[in-house]
Design a protein around this motif. Structure first.
Motif, short mmCIF file in Angstrom:
data_model
loop_
_atom_site.label_atom_id
_atom_site.label_comp_id
_atom_site.label_asym_id
_atom_site.label_seq_id
_atom_site.Cartn_x
_atom_site.Cartn_y
_atom_site.Cartn_z
N VAL A 79 61.36 113.71 70.21
CA VAL A 79 62.19 113.92 68.24
C VAL A 79 63.58 112.37 68.94
O VAL A 79 63.19 111.99 69.49
CB VAL A 79 63.47 114.98 68.57
N ASP A 132 67.76 119.58 61.12
CA ASP A 132 67.08 121.15 61.35
C ASP A 132 65.23 121.00 59.74
O ASP A 132 65.49 120.69 58.99
CB ASP A 132 67.72 122.60 61.31
N LYS A 133 64.94 122.59 60.36
CA LYS A 133 63.64 122.72 59.74
C LYS A 133 64.02 123.04 58.35
O LYS A 133 63.33 122.40 57.18
CB LYS A 133 63.25 123.86 60.20
N SER A 165 64.33 124.13 65.91
CA SER A 165 63.71 124.16 64.63
C SER A 165 64.59 122.69 64.37
O SER A 165 64.61 121.70 63.13
CB SER A 165 65.40 125.17 64.22
N LYS A 181 64.67 118.61 64.79
CA LYS A 181 63.79 118.37 63.97
C LYS A 181 64.19 116.42 64.51
O LYS A 181 62.54 115.68 64.52
CB LYS A 181 63.13 118.01 62.46
N ARG A 182 65.19 116.29 64.19
CA ARG A 182 65.32 114.23 64.90
C ARG A 182 66.90 114.96 64.96
O ARG A 182 67.76 115.46 64.58
CB ARG A 182 65.09 113.60 64.20
#
Lengths: 188, 651
Positions: A94, A150-151, A169, A171-172
């Motif tokens: 990530v 999150d997602k 969950s 993402k970055r």
């Protein structure tokens, strides 16, 4: 299936044929597609490294097209596909950004077992101190706050949810600083 | 040959029987009487039942073949006036103790009395190819069957090489069984077509029916399961391992009546939809004899925890989804529940298990003999943490995500390991780092000297590594190596993999099953023909250089029973080199080779007791025989073949 160049009557009809393909694109037919290739020549070891790579590349593309190969039963393939579509690739990289830093970094979340390890790594990477985490007050004692997207696209405070849930969950990551960080768990 | 061989053994046995009435003790190991037998795993069954239905009685008449016995020259040695001859009832009682199909086949060839007694005492029949015989012939031959195992489609149907409507429908068998075997108790089907109508017919027409096992079957839906649950009052086993069934929801599970409690085996692990967890929990708690429970992914860890608490007597468990996030309290409860299961020998399922959750199973692992981790992409470290808890492990299935390091952990922690299967986590990902290589398989062989079964999917292999593996483990009975890129050579020497398989067949005298892969010339098959004298099953793909390859195998492998070949340069000469052999085999499959229709016609003409079937593909050359399936039969040509399957006759 056309392959090779036909020189009947000394005329190269193929070369002058009008097609929509790129020049020379009609000559690669022989390499891939093992499926209908019944007449196999005596196999010789590949001497040219580049050639064998290209051969492998052509085979690679065609391997996915070979019916029933590799010989894995359907129920097993189905459970693998379900798994892959959930994004569990080997290594969970990530992006990590820090406010004010000139460029971003990338880390593999799978390397870390829990939050303390992750935070220690982030602190070392970006040369900051995150403060002490508590559920009630977030990160106290620091103007840097680790957050993640999150997602659902929301920015969340790192540490609130169980580690496994975070892993699946996240993402970055973004390390917020200064005035933006206030209101995100820094005090009530 | 079998006839004469058996006679000499049994003449000796008969002499001993004269001295002692307890002749049954002399036969090969047998287990207890069939009516209370536990399910026999599919792969351990031999197919010699089919042999006793065929030669050496060429004129099997409609009365069941007894007349042929009269002409047997060996009858001279047993006189019907012999005063020491056993009464039929005693003979039947003794022979009833025999379980092994091989023994039973041999026994039936001794003399007329033994043939008859064996037929009447047989309770279980195994039919390896449903088209090799008809249900009527089976019923005439064995009048008192209670348990049937039937296999249908060729194995390559697992890999989508056989058209959907190919056949192997069980219904015609059920119709005959309803009138001839009304007391049928067990039915085990593999690769058969089974409709809901058939399942309902089964449930309604066999009042003593107890055990249903469907492996790789298709054609039915959860509606059919509902019929079975509703009507089979004494069901002890429901084992559904599927692909290709229609899932209309989990209501079928609710069809078991409220007072139903006889279930011992329940496996619905491959059904995709949700079942009602409350219904399942109630069912499990009232079936006190439940020993095997394999649930599907819809069952949460909470539900699993409750199931284990109510059924700690389980010997085999298939857990459901194992990826749920657990609170520390939930984790402790789950771990406690696993700790209650003191008798677990098989653990499977565990879909997408996380490392954290996996630690909950440790307390149940001390007696584990079979662990199936092939539904979760474990990393090497996770496997290494788990294995020390399983000291008795004999069989292990994993994905190649564990890498060579994971396999080193296997070698280090599993001294009793007998079987390992490594499946690819992502078969189409060429660049998969950390997948397994030749080092992994060598590491396992170094630490596990008892290894005799291996199935290994890999992306690279060397001749030297395979030679090392079989040197470390010379007792292989099943050696199945799949180098996933077709025609790939030894990656260090760029030579063909001939020497690898040469070392396997030279070293492993007990080898029964072999699957080859990689770049292979005719030399591989020369080795196989020369050394693999006990080999019964051979699978070949993308290999060989000429007809000679297949000829070596057909001439040399005297015990060959099943041969399946795809994408090899074997033509008519190769096919016909096995002319005299196919009647002693169960079947031959050849697809995408160089066989033509003419070759098939010659085979069909020369060998009338074989069915030579060709599956035509659309748009292919009329002369080519794209897919050929040859098998021996006493039932004549199929009458239910779809239009795409031609039975080749000599015409």
């Amino acid at each position: 299936m056309e392959g090779g160049v036909a020189y009947e009557n000394g005329l190269n009809f193929k070369a002058t044929e009008l097609t929509l393909g790129l020049p020379g694109s009609g000559e690669t037919e022989g390499q891939g597609g093992v499926r209908n290739n019944n007449k196999r020549p005596m196999p010789t070891p590949e001497t040219n490294e580049e050639e064998s790579q290209a051969h492998k590349a052509a085979d690679r593309g065609s391997r996915a097209q070979i019916v029933g190969w590799p010989p894995i039963r359907s129920y097993r393939k189905n459970s693998l596909q379900a798994k892959n579509s959930e994004g569990e690739a080997s290594g969970m990289y990530v992006k990590v950004s820090m406010d004010g830093a000139p460029y971003l970094r990338k880390i593999d979340l799978k390397v870390y077992r829990d939050y303390p390890e992750l935070l220690k790594a982030l602190e070392a990477m970006f040369k900051f101190a995150a403060g002490v985490y508590s559920e009630r007050e977030g990160y106290k004692g620091s103007e840097y706050v680790p957050t993640y997207e999150d997602k659902d696209g929301d920015w969340m405070l790192v540490g609130d949810v169980p580690w496994d849930m975070f892993m699946s969950s996240c993402k970055r990551l973004r390390i917020m600083k200064g005035s933006e960080a206030r209101g995100l768990g820094c005090g009530v | 040959h079998l006839f004469i061989h058996s006679i000499s053994i049994f003449q000796a046995v008969l002499i001993i029987l004269h001295l002692s009435p307890f002749g049954s003790l002399l036969f090969s190991p047998f287990s207890s009487h069939l009516s209370s037998s536990s399910p026999i795993p599919h792969r351990e069954r031999e197919s010699f039942d089919s042999e006793s239905l065929l030669s050496p009685f060429p004129q099997i008449s409609s009365s069941g073949g007894i007349s042929a016995m009269d002409r047997s020259p060996k009858r001279r040695s047993i006189s019907p006036d012999d005063a020491t001859r056993f009464p039929d009832e005693v003979l039947e009682r003794v022979l009833a103790l025999l379980d092994s199909p091989k023994d039973r086949s041999a026994v039936s060839l001794v003399c007329r009395d033994w043939y008859s007694a064996e037929s009447w005492s047989r309770r279980h029949v195994f039919i390896g190819n449903c088209y090799s015989v008809s249900p009527e012939i089976v019923a005439r031959r064995f009048p008192r069957i209670r348990s049937v195992t039937l296999k249908g489609k060729p194995r390559f149907s697992d890999f989508n090489l056989v058209p959907d409507n190919w056949g192997a429908d069980v219904h015609s068998w059920l119709l005959v069984f309803a009138s001839e075997y009304p007391f049928l108790e067990e039915l085990r089907l593999k690769r058969m077509r089974v409709t809901d109508e058939s399942l309902e017919f089964l449930a309604l027409n066999f009042p003593n029916f107890r055990a249903l096992s469907l492996l790789s079957c298709d054609g039915f839906s959860t509606g059919g399961l509902a019929s079975v649950a509703t009507h089979c009052k004494n069901l002890t086993e429901l084992d559904i391992q599927e692909n290709g069934i229609d899932d209309f929801g989990g209501e079928w599970l609710s069809c078991f009546p409220d007072n139903f409690n006889t279930l011992e085996v329940l496996n619905f692990s491959h059904l995709n939809t949700d079942v009602n967890p409350d219904v399942l929990e109630r069912l499990v708690s009232r079936c006190r004899s439940l020993k095997v429970l394999k649930v599907n992914r819809s069952i949460s860890l909470d539900c699993l925890q409750r199931l284990l608490v109510s059924a700690p007597q389980l010997t085999e468990l298939g857990a459901g989804s194992f990826s749920q996030e657990l609170t520390p309290r939930q984790h402790a409860d789950l771990e406690h529940a696993f700790g209650l299961c003191k008798n677990l020998s098989v653990l499977t399922g565990l879909w997408e298990a996380t490392a954290m959750n996996l630690s909950a199973v440790y307390p149940a692992c001390s007696r584990l003999s079979f662990l199936n981790l092939s539904y979760t992409a474990l990393q090497s470290q996770e496997l290494a943490s788990l294995l020390p808890h399983c000291p008795c492990l004999r069989r292990l299935w994993v994905l190649d995500s564990v890498g060579d390091k994971g396999l080193e952990a296997v070698g280090a922690n599993c001294p009793s390991l007998e079987e390992i299967r490594v499946f690819p986590a992502d078969p189409f990902d060429e660049d998969m780092i950390n997948a397994v290589t030749e080092s992994g398989i060598v590491a396992v062989s170094q630490g596990c000297p008892k290894l005799h079964y291996i199935l290994y999917f890999c992306r690279q292999m060397t001749n030297a590594a395979v030679a090392t593996v079989v040197r470390n483990c010379p007792d292989f009975t099943h050696f199945r190596l799949c180098i996933m890129n077709p025609g790939q050579p030894d990656h260090t020497t760029n030579q063909p993999m001939d020497e690898a398989f040469g070392s396997v067949v030279k070293t492993c005298k007990k080898l029964q099953r072999l699957s080859v892969s990689g770049l292979l010339t005719d030399l591989t098959f020369k080795y196989i023909g020369k050394y693999a004298k006990n080999m019964e099953t051979l699978s070949v793909a993308f290999a060989g250089s000429s007809d000679l390859g297949m000829q070596y195998v057909m001439e040399g492998c005297s015990k060959l029973r099943k041969l399946e070949i795809r994408d090899c340069p074997f033509g008519n000469a190769a096919l016909l080199s096995g002319l005299e052999k196919y009647e002693s085999m169960r079947s031959l499959w050849m697809s995408a080779c160089n066989v033509t229709m003419n070759g098939c016609r010659v085979l069909a003409r020369e060998m009338p007791r074989l069915n030579v079937e060709v599956m035509k593909e659309e748009g292919s050359d009329d002369c080519k025989a794209d897919k050929v399936y040859v098998y021996r039969t006493v039932a004549g040509p199929r009458r239910d073949a779809p239009p795409s399957v031609l039975t080749v006759s000599s015409l």
